[in-house]
Design a protein around this motif. Sequence first.
Motif, mmCIF file in Angstrom:
data_model
loop_
_atom_site.group_PDB
_atom_site.id
_atom_site.type_symbol
_atom_site.label_atom_id
_atom_site.label_comp_id
_atom_site.label_asym_id
_atom_site.label_seq_id
_atom_site.Cartn_x
_atom_site.Cartn_y
_atom_site.Cartn_z
ATOM 1 N N VAL A 143 -2.601 -1.672 6.983
ATOM 2 C CA VAL A 143 -2.348 -2.818 6.530
ATOM 3 C C VAL A 143 -2.511 -4.018 7.709
ATOM 4 C CG1 VAL A 143 -0.080 -4.128 6.053
ATOM 5 C CG2 VAL A 143 -0.210 -1.618 5.645
ATOM 6 N N SER A 144 -3.200 -5.049 7.090
ATOM 7 C CA SER A 144 -3.537 -6.102 7.963
ATOM 8 C C SER A 144 -2.370 -6.942 8.311
ATOM 9 C CB SER A 144 -4.564 -7.073 7.194
ATOM 10 O OG SER A 144 -5.698 -6.532 6.859
ATOM 11 N N SER A 145 -2.598 -7.464 9.562
ATOM 12 C CA SER A 145 -1.371 -8.139 10.328
ATOM 13 C C SER A 145 -0.642 -9.249 9.795
ATOM 14 C CB SER A 145 -1.878 -8.537 11.697
ATOM 15 O OG SER A 145 -2.964 -9.523 11.634
ATOM 16 N N GLY A 146 -1.448 -9.802 8.495
ATOM 17 C CA GLY A 146 -0.930 -10.958 8.243
ATOM 18 C C GLY A 146 -0.039 -10.572 6.765
ATOM 19 N N VAL A 147 -0.075 -9.396 6.367
ATOM 20 C CA VAL A 147 0.867 -9.280 5.258
ATOM 21 C C VAL A 147 2.209 -9.333 5.428
ATOM 22 C CG1 VAL A 147 1.267 -6.999 3.766
ATOM 23 C CG2 VAL A 147 -1.076 -7.372 4.584
ATOM 24 N N SER A 148 2.978 -9.559 4.526
ATOM 25 C CA SER A 148 4.300 -9.728 5.027
ATOM 26 C C SER A 148 4.987 -8.251 5.022
ATOM 27 C CB SER A 148 5.088 -10.558 3.518
ATOM 28 O OG SER A 148 5.280 -9.817 2.512
ATOM 29 N N THR A 149 5.971 -8.129 5.580
ATOM 30 C CA THR A 149 6.526 -6.750 5.700
ATOM 31 C C THR A 149 7.258 -6.563 4.495
ATOM 32 O OG1 THR A 149 7.366 -7.511 8.095
ATOM 33 C CG2 THR A 149 8.267 -5.577 7.128
ATOM 34 N N ALA A 150 7.723 -7.429 3.697
ATOM 35 C CA ALA A 150 8.449 -6.964 2.512
ATOM 36 C C ALA A 150 7.182 -6.790 1.333
ATOM 37 C CB ALA A 150 9.017 -8.236 1.946
ATOM 38 N N ARG A 151 6.040 -7.351 1.390
ATOM 39 C CA ARG A 151 4.987 -6.743 0.617
ATOM 40 C C ARG A 151 4.376 -5.273 1.076
ATOM 41 N NH1 ARG A 151 -1.190 -8.346 0.649
ATOM 42 N NH2 ARG A 151 -2.043 -7.324 -1.118
ATOM 43 N N ALA A 152 4.240 -5.364 2.389
ATOM 44 C CA ALA A 152 3.862 -3.771 2.550
ATOM 45 C C ALA A 152 4.807 -2.673 2.428
ATOM 46 C CB ALA A 152 3.777 -3.728 4.127
ATOM 47 N N ALA A 153 6.206 -3.080 2.274
ATOM 48 C CA ALA A 153 7.330 -1.968 1.855
ATOM 49 C C ALA A 153 7.148 -1.901 0.343
ATOM 50 C CB ALA A 153 8.644 -2.386 2.088
ATOM 51 N N LYS A 154 6.754 -2.953 -0.377
ATOM 52 C CA LYS A 154 6.477 -2.992 -1.997
ATOM 53 C C LYS A 154 5.327 -2.013 -2.290
ATOM 54 C CE LYS A 154 6.585 -5.863 -5.984
ATOM 55 N NZ LYS A 154 5.070 -5.570 -6.504
ATOM 56 N N ALA A 155 4.240 -2.294 -1.400
ATOM 57 C CA ALA A 155 3.004 -1.386 -1.778
ATOM 58 C C ALA A 155 3.322 0.051 -1.789
ATOM 59 C CB ALA A 155 1.941 -1.871 -0.807
ATOM 60 N N ALA A 156 4.178 0.366 -0.540
ATOM 61 C CA ALA A 156 4.333 1.726 -0.143
ATOM 62 C C ALA A 156 5.120 2.508 -1.323
ATOM 63 C CB ALA A 156 5.261 1.757 1.079
ATOM 64 N N TYR A 157 6.225 1.628 -1.570
ATOM 65 C CA TYR A 157 6.804 2.174 -3.005
ATOM 66 C C TYR A 157 5.933 2.286 -4.250
ATOM 67 C CZ TYR A 157 8.917 0.877 -7.590
ATOM 68 O OH TYR A 157 9.462 0.792 -8.771
ATOM 69 N N GLU A 158 5.238 1.164 -4.320
ATOM 70 C CA GLU A 158 4.121 1.389 -5.654
ATOM 71 C C GLU A 158 3.235 2.658 -5.348
ATOM 72 O OE1 GLU A 158 2.342 -2.477 -5.391
ATOM 73 O OE2 GLU A 158 3.808 -3.407 -6.642
ATOM 74 N N VAL A 207 -2.758 -22.683 17.934
ATOM 75 C CA VAL A 207 -2.091 -21.552 17.002
ATOM 76 C C VAL A 207 -2.929 -20.787 16.231
ATOM 77 C CG1 VAL A 207 -0.136 -21.294 15.452
ATOM 78 C CG2 VAL A 207 0.150 -22.923 17.469
ATOM 79 N N VAL A 208 -3.094 -19.654 16.042
ATOM 80 C CA VAL A 208 -4.064 -18.937 15.163
ATOM 81 C C VAL A 208 -3.057 -18.316 14.184
ATOM 82 C CG1 VAL A 208 -5.574 -17.051 14.914
ATOM 83 C CG2 VAL A 208 -5.699 -18.650 17.045
ATOM 84 N N PHE A 209 -3.214 -18.717 12.956
ATOM 85 C CA PHE A 209 -2.304 -18.160 11.947
ATOM 86 C C PHE A 209 -3.044 -17.007 11.289
ATOM 87 C CE2 PHE A 209 -1.135 -18.525 7.092
ATOM 88 C CZ PHE A 209 0.297 -18.116 7.320
ATOM 89 N N THR A 210 -2.323 -15.797 11.145
ATOM 90 C CA THR A 210 -3.020 -14.436 10.631
ATOM 91 C C THR A 210 -2.485 -14.402 9.044
ATOM 92 O OG1 THR A 210 -0.886 -13.144 11.363
ATOM 93 C CG2 THR A 210 -2.718 -13.403 12.734
ATOM 94 N N GLY A 211 -1.784 -15.324 8.618
ATOM 95 C CA GLY A 211 -1.346 -15.143 7.093
ATOM 96 C C GLY A 211 -2.414 -14.675 6.052
ATOM 97 N N HIS A 212 -3.567 -15.099 6.426
ATOM 98 C CA HIS A 212 -4.672 -15.012 5.281
ATOM 99 C C HIS A 212 -5.183 -13.495 5.485
ATOM 100 C CE1 HIS A 212 -4.481 -19.299 3.956
ATOM 101 N NE2 HIS A 212 -4.555 -19.507 4.991
ATOM 102 N N LEU A 213 -4.851 -12.871 6.410
ATOM 103 C CA LEU A 213 -5.289 -11.463 6.541
ATOM 104 C C LEU A 213 -4.264 -10.607 5.796
ATOM 105 C CD1 LEU A 213 -6.666 -12.915 9.069
ATOM 106 C CD2 LEU A 213 -6.593 -10.810 10.257
ATOM 107 N N GLN A 214 -5.003 -10.208 4.433
ATOM 108 C CA GLN A 214 -4.010 -9.827 3.409
ATOM 109 C C GLN A 214 -4.517 -8.171 2.910
ATOM 110 O OE1 GLN A 214 -1.030 -10.829 2.283
ATOM 111 N NE2 GLN A 214 -0.995 -11.986 3.891
ATOM 112 N N ASN A 215 -5.052 -7.509 3.581
ATOM 113 C CA ASN A 215 -5.590 -6.265 3.115
ATOM 114 C C ASN A 215 -4.529 -5.108 3.308
ATOM 115 O OD1 ASN A 215 -8.226 -7.203 2.512
ATOM 116 N ND2 ASN A 215 -9.008 -6.863 4.261
ATOM 117 N N ILE A 216 -4.569 -4.169 2.072
ATOM 118 C CA ILE A 216 -3.790 -3.049 2.238
ATOM 119 C C ILE A 216 -4.716 -1.951 1.695
ATOM 120 C CG2 ILE A 216 -1.745 -1.821 1.568
ATOM 121 C CD1 ILE A 216 -0.271 -4.571 1.173
#
Length: 302
Positions: free
Chosen positions: A100-115, A82-91
């Motif tokens: 957005v890197s695949s490991g970024v949470s959807t919520a964090r990506a939405a928050k970044a867009a807002y910011e 199992v390959v976990f992508t959660g450490h890929l966190q670039n925006i």
Amino acid sequence: MDNQYAEFFTSVLGENQIKINEPMSRHTTFGIGGPADCFLMPKTSEELRIVTRIAHKNHIPIFILGGGANLLVRDKGIRGVVVFTGHLQNIERGGNLLKVSSGVSTARAAKAAYEFGLSGMEFASGIPGSIGGAAYMNAGAYGGEMSKIIVSATTVDDRGDFISYRAKDLGYSYRHSRFMENGEVIVDITLSLRYGNQKDIKALMDDLNHRRRTKQPLEKKSAGSTFKRPAGHFVGQMIEELGLKGYGYGDAQVSEKHAGFLINNGHASCEDMLALIHDVQDKVKKNYGVDLNTEVQIVGEE
């Protein structure tokens, strides 16, 4: 490190990036799932590329894990890696584009867009899991859908090569993408958003998240909506009309808050959850003549 698969990856990943017999229940929003033979945690897209190539070259079964939402893992677990992508966190932002890197949470990506004062991701601010998973299944909510904002994607194929796609080549339809068929691993996606007023963006995000909190069992362990919406019907309404709210097998239960959500009310097994899923499907078919297909992806050894 005593594992038939781990030795293939020790030249690429550090010892703290490889786990043996890792319980998948720790990594899914359902809190259900047996052990993965070998659990890999690449930190960069280059490590992800090499790990993918090694697995395919050596005919090792490979499963890609993001945020663990929309996923039901069987009690015997997952064979191979199992390959976990959660450490890929670039925006990265470029104008109205967000890469957005695949490991970024959807919520964090939405928050970044807002910011950044970018509108178009509000619908996704409460969707659980990773942006890679959202792109994989064309996640959507409240009239929004990933296919409406994705303009390009980068993947890794089974040879370990980076592949670039434009949106029109991603084969998007309802809860479907070409990624489900070609087996490639999503590395990152680029979103095309609109410039907007931050107050308006925040107000819409707050409104949608308030609706989620009042209508969905967010306080319980679930994988989100369990079933796809069949044309002309509402899943939750049919299940509720059948009097199935609170109905369950062991700790697997139909949510009393929203019947379209099946929840782990404690220590449910996958066997319990599958029994509940099949029972609900049978009852809906018998009473409405409607086939319910799972939105949740079911994986692991039977």
